[in-house]
Design a protein around this motif. Structure first.
Motif, PDB file in Angstrom:
ATOM      1  N   THR A 167      41.326 -57.840 -41.361  1.00  0.00           N
ATOM      2  CA  THR A 167      40.568 -57.730 -40.113  1.00  0.00           C
ATOM      3  C   THR A 167      39.373 -58.677 -40.118  1.00  0.00           C
ATOM      4  OG1 THR A 167      41.141 -55.384 -40.150  1.00  0.00           O
ATOM      5  CG2 THR A 167      39.435 -56.059 -38.581  1.00  0.00           C
ATOM      6  N   GLY A 173      44.759 -48.670 -47.460  1.00  0.00           N
ATOM      7  CA  GLY A 173      45.220 -50.072 -47.399  1.00  0.00           C
ATOM      8  C   GLY A 173      44.010 -50.934 -47.102  1.00  0.00           C
ATOM      9  N   GLU A 178      44.172 -49.467 -52.239  1.00  0.00           N
ATOM     10  CA  GLU A 178      44.797 -50.764 -51.959  1.00  0.00           C
ATOM     11  C   GLU A 178      45.772 -51.071 -53.083  1.00  0.00           C
ATOM     12  OE1 GLU A 178      44.960 -53.331 -49.531  1.00  0.00           O
ATOM     13  OE2 GLU A 178      46.372 -54.026 -51.063  1.00  0.00           O
ATOM     14  N   VAL A 224      49.263 -45.918 -51.332  1.00  0.00           N
ATOM     15  CA  VAL A 224      48.719 -44.678 -50.749  1.00  0.00           C
ATOM     16  C   VAL A 224      49.710 -43.525 -50.912  1.00  0.00           C
ATOM     17  CG1 VAL A 224      47.273 -45.864 -49.032  1.00  0.00           C
ATOM     18  CG2 VAL A 224      49.572 -45.187 -48.413  1.00  0.00           C
ATOM     19  N   ASN A 277      43.324 -50.203 -41.204  1.00  0.00           N
ATOM     20  CA  ASN A 277      44.176 -51.180 -40.522  1.00  0.00           C
ATOM     21  C   ASN A 277      45.383 -51.305 -41.439  1.00  0.00           C
ATOM     22  OD1 ASN A 277      45.483 -53.282 -39.340  1.00  0.00           O
ATOM     23  ND2 ASN A 277      43.939 -54.837 -39.811  1.00  0.00           N
TER      24      ASN A 277
HETATM   25  C1  SAM Z   1      46.988 -55.088 -42.344  1.00  0.00           C
HETATM   26  S1  SAM Z   1      46.297 -55.218 -43.968  1.00  0.00           S
HETATM   27  C2  SAM Z   1      44.669 -54.707 -43.630  1.00  0.00           C
HETATM   28  C3  SAM Z   1      43.720 -54.731 -44.755  1.00  0.00           C
HETATM   29  C4  SAM Z   1      42.356 -54.164 -44.463  1.00  0.00           C
HETATM   30  N1  SAM Z   1      42.434 -52.764 -44.115  1.00  0.00           N
HETATM   31  C5  SAM Z   1      41.687 -54.910 -43.336  1.00  0.00           C
HETATM   32  O1  SAM Z   1      41.521 -54.317 -42.286  1.00  0.00           O
HETATM   33  O2  SAM Z   1      41.355 -56.079 -43.509  1.00  0.00           O
HETATM   34  C6  SAM Z   1      47.098 -53.879 -44.767  1.00  0.00           C
HETATM   35  C7  SAM Z   1      46.720 -53.709 -46.212  1.00  0.00           C
HETATM   36  O3  SAM Z   1      47.460 -52.614 -46.728  1.00  0.00           O
HETATM   37  C8  SAM Z   1      47.895 -52.938 -48.054  1.00  0.00           C
HETATM   38  N2  SAM Z   1      49.079 -52.109 -48.307  1.00  0.00           N
HETATM   39  C9  SAM Z   1      50.335 -52.278 -47.844  1.00  0.00           C
HETATM   40  N3  SAM Z   1      51.110 -51.263 -48.241  1.00  0.00           N
HETATM   41  C10 SAM Z   1      50.316 -50.431 -48.970  1.00  0.00           C
HETATM   42  C11 SAM Z   1      50.538 -49.202 -49.637  1.00  0.00           C
HETATM   43  N4  SAM Z   1      51.722 -48.604 -49.629  1.00  0.00           N
HETATM   44  N5  SAM Z   1      49.496 -48.616 -50.266  1.00  0.00           N
HETATM   45  C12 SAM Z   1      48.282 -49.206 -50.284  1.00  0.00           C
HETATM   46  N6  SAM Z   1      48.017 -50.375 -49.680  1.00  0.00           N
HETATM   47  C13 SAM Z   1      49.020 -50.977 -49.010  1.00  0.00           C
HETATM   48  C14 SAM Z   1      48.179 -54.418 -48.014  1.00  0.00           C
HETATM   49  O4  SAM Z   1      48.138 -55.000 -49.305  1.00  0.00           O
HETATM   50  C15 SAM Z   1      47.039 -54.899 -47.092  1.00  0.00           C
HETATM   51  O5  SAM Z   1      45.907 -55.230 -47.831  1.00  0.00           O
END
Ligand code: SAM
Length: 468
Positions: free
Chosen positions: A30, A55, A79, A106, A121
């Motif tokens: 984001t 995440g 994360e 998660v 996000n």
């Molecule tokens: C759309 S990005 C957004 C990152 C952050 N929340 C932001 O707003 O900048 C989604 C994030 O979720 C992480 N992610 C994806 N699957 C996940 C999981 N099962 N458990 C934890 N993190 C996860 C990804 O590595 C990524 O950093």
């Protein structure tokens, strides 16, 4: 200064993502202006709060929340990417002393329900249907973002608030109805903020979906929801147009489709299509599973085949010159794809962004049984199991109605995507059969008709309905 450091950590993390990992885990980070808008939806409080970020990426979202929270607040960030988890730790340490970053999925973490502020996000990917456990036994989800959101809402303490940056797709359609039902029973929807056009807000990240901010809280539904229907990313939300409306005025039908604006009052006199015995079904022929029955020439015992290519203005034309087969052979009869002869209104299921209208409707009268491709919806007066053609005037009148600007506007308020799905169309307010007949008599669909003529004819119907 702190905010600049957090933005810088985010930008550096974004620049060093590996392209494969970014695609696989949907690492679309984001940007700071959007993070600030999202966080501005939380109710300010002097009390220390427990913050959760699911995440967390570079940690930008929870860091902005923590930066605005009272001393004594704490953050848990989860994360699964080790580098991003480290970036989260650095961001959060700028603003908070009590930080726990969990470098795991998660789905492997047991969370309690004691959080006051949850922000996320999440990844948006489609997944094979999975059931997320709930106190009521579980709800089926088909996208990662709804699974994350369910975990987020379940982690809220009583009175706690959650803000999510998610696609708009959960608000309509069949796939998300279980999720909507669960969410509406579980928390209060407090704010909906939809970004006006795609891409601008995540421009260094190439996100193509229509994105929104959703704020919910763990309490009974509030009297009104604050709706920002056309948000731009570079101005604080409180300085952007918004309205407070009753949630009820945005909800439609038993599938609880949630619209983004209140309905045009002129539509209030009409009942939804599905309440008037008008049923929307999807064309039954999936061409790549039925290649063997497609034919370039008319076959004895065969049937005409209609594609969206056959939509010529407001009329379905057949056969046409195009690179798709215009016929099926007699084998199609055993495949449950043939529809009975008669009159129908056909509607495209996929529009392109360049197209002027989302909904593109065409009248079809076929003297013989026919087949419709799966990329078309068709309106008839049967049920989901049995197709019954419309009377001819209703089919013509409905084609005009679905081609009007007021209907297109209605659809855009219901769906952010270029797909036109049957579940949403069934909720469309529609004139009665008698009124559709009047429309059909006033403007022939076969003519060289322009948008103004359609809209004027529909406008006259409104005056006529009001006067009668
Ligand atoms: C759309 S990005 C957004 C990152 C952050 N929340 C932001 O707003 O900048 C989604 C994030 O979720 C992480 N992610 C994806 N699957 C996940 C999981 N099962 N458990 C934890 N993190 C996860 C990804 O590595 C990524 O950093």
């Amino acid at each position: 200064m702190t905010s600049e450091t957090i933005a810088q950590i985010r930008n550096e993390a974004a620049a060093s993502l590996s392209p494969e990992q970014q695609q696989q885990w949907e690492q679309f980070l984001t940007p700071m202006p959007v993070a600030e808008q999202a966080v501005s939806l939380f109710t300010p409080t002097d009390r220390p709060v427990r913050i959760l970020d699911l995440g967390s990426g570079s940690g930008i979202l929870s860091a902005v929340v923590a930066g605005q929270s009272a001393a004594g607040s704490s953050v848990v960030a989860i994360e699964q990417d080790a580098d991003l988890a480290a970036a989260s730790e650095s961001s959060l340490r700028q603003v908070c002393d009590d930080v726990t970053v969990i470098n795991d999925s998660v789905f492997n973490v047991m969370l309690d329900d004691q959080f006051d502020r949850v922000i996320l996000n999440p990844p948006y990917k489609k997944i094979r249907p999975m059931t997320v456990a709930t106190s009521g036994g579980g709800a089926k989800v088909t996208n990662l973002y709804t699974a994350f959101l369910m975990m987020a809402i379940q982690a809220l303490d009583e009175g706690g608030e959650c803000v999510a940056i998610i696609p708009r797709s959960w608000m309509n359609g069949d796939y998300f109805k279980d999720f909507r039902k669960w969410m509406l029973s579980e928390c209060s929807i407090d704010a909906l903020a939809v970004y006006g056009s795609r891409q601008k807000h995540f421009k260094d990240m190439n996100v193509l979906q229509e994105i929104m901010l959703l704020k919910v809280s763990k309490r009974a539904q509030a009297g009104t929801v604050t709706v920002y229907a056309d948000v731009v990313p570079d101005r604080p939300l409180e300085r952007q147009p918004h309205e407070s409306v009753a949630l009820k005025s945005l909800l439609m039908g038993k599938d609880q489709i949630l619209r983004i604006r209140q309905q045009d009052p002129r539509l209030a006199v009409f009942r939804p299509m599905s309440d008037q015995g008008l049923w929307v079904s999807t064309g039954k022929l999936v061409w790549f599973r039925n290649r063997d029955v497609l034919s370039d020439i008319e076959q004895p015992n065969g049937h005409p085949l209609y594609w969206s290519d056959n939509q010529c203005g407001m009329v379905m034309t057949h056969p046409i010159k195009c690179d798709r087969e215009q016929w099926v052979n007699g084998e199609a009869d055993s495949r449950n794809v043939v529809l009975p002869a008669g009159s129908y209104c056909l509607v495209n299921r996929f529009s392109s962004k360049e197209q002027h209208h989302r909904i593109y409707a065409s009248y079809l009268h076929s003297d013989v049984d026919f087949v419709a491709d799966n990329k078309l919806n068709y309106v008839h007066q049967g049920t989901s199991r049995r197709t019954v053609p419309l009377d001819d005037r209703s089919a013509r009148g409905l084609t005009l109605w679905l081609s009007s600007s007021i209907v297109d506007e209605w659809y855009r308020q219901v769906s952010g995507s270029t797909q036109v799905n049957a579940t949403d169309l069934r909720q469309l307010p529609c004139p009665s059969r008698m009124q559709l007949g009047v429309l059909a008599d006033r403007l022939p669909v076969e003519g060289d008709v322009d948008q103004n003529q359609i809209d004027e004819t529909v406008e006259r119907l409104f005056s006529w309905v009001q006067a009668s």
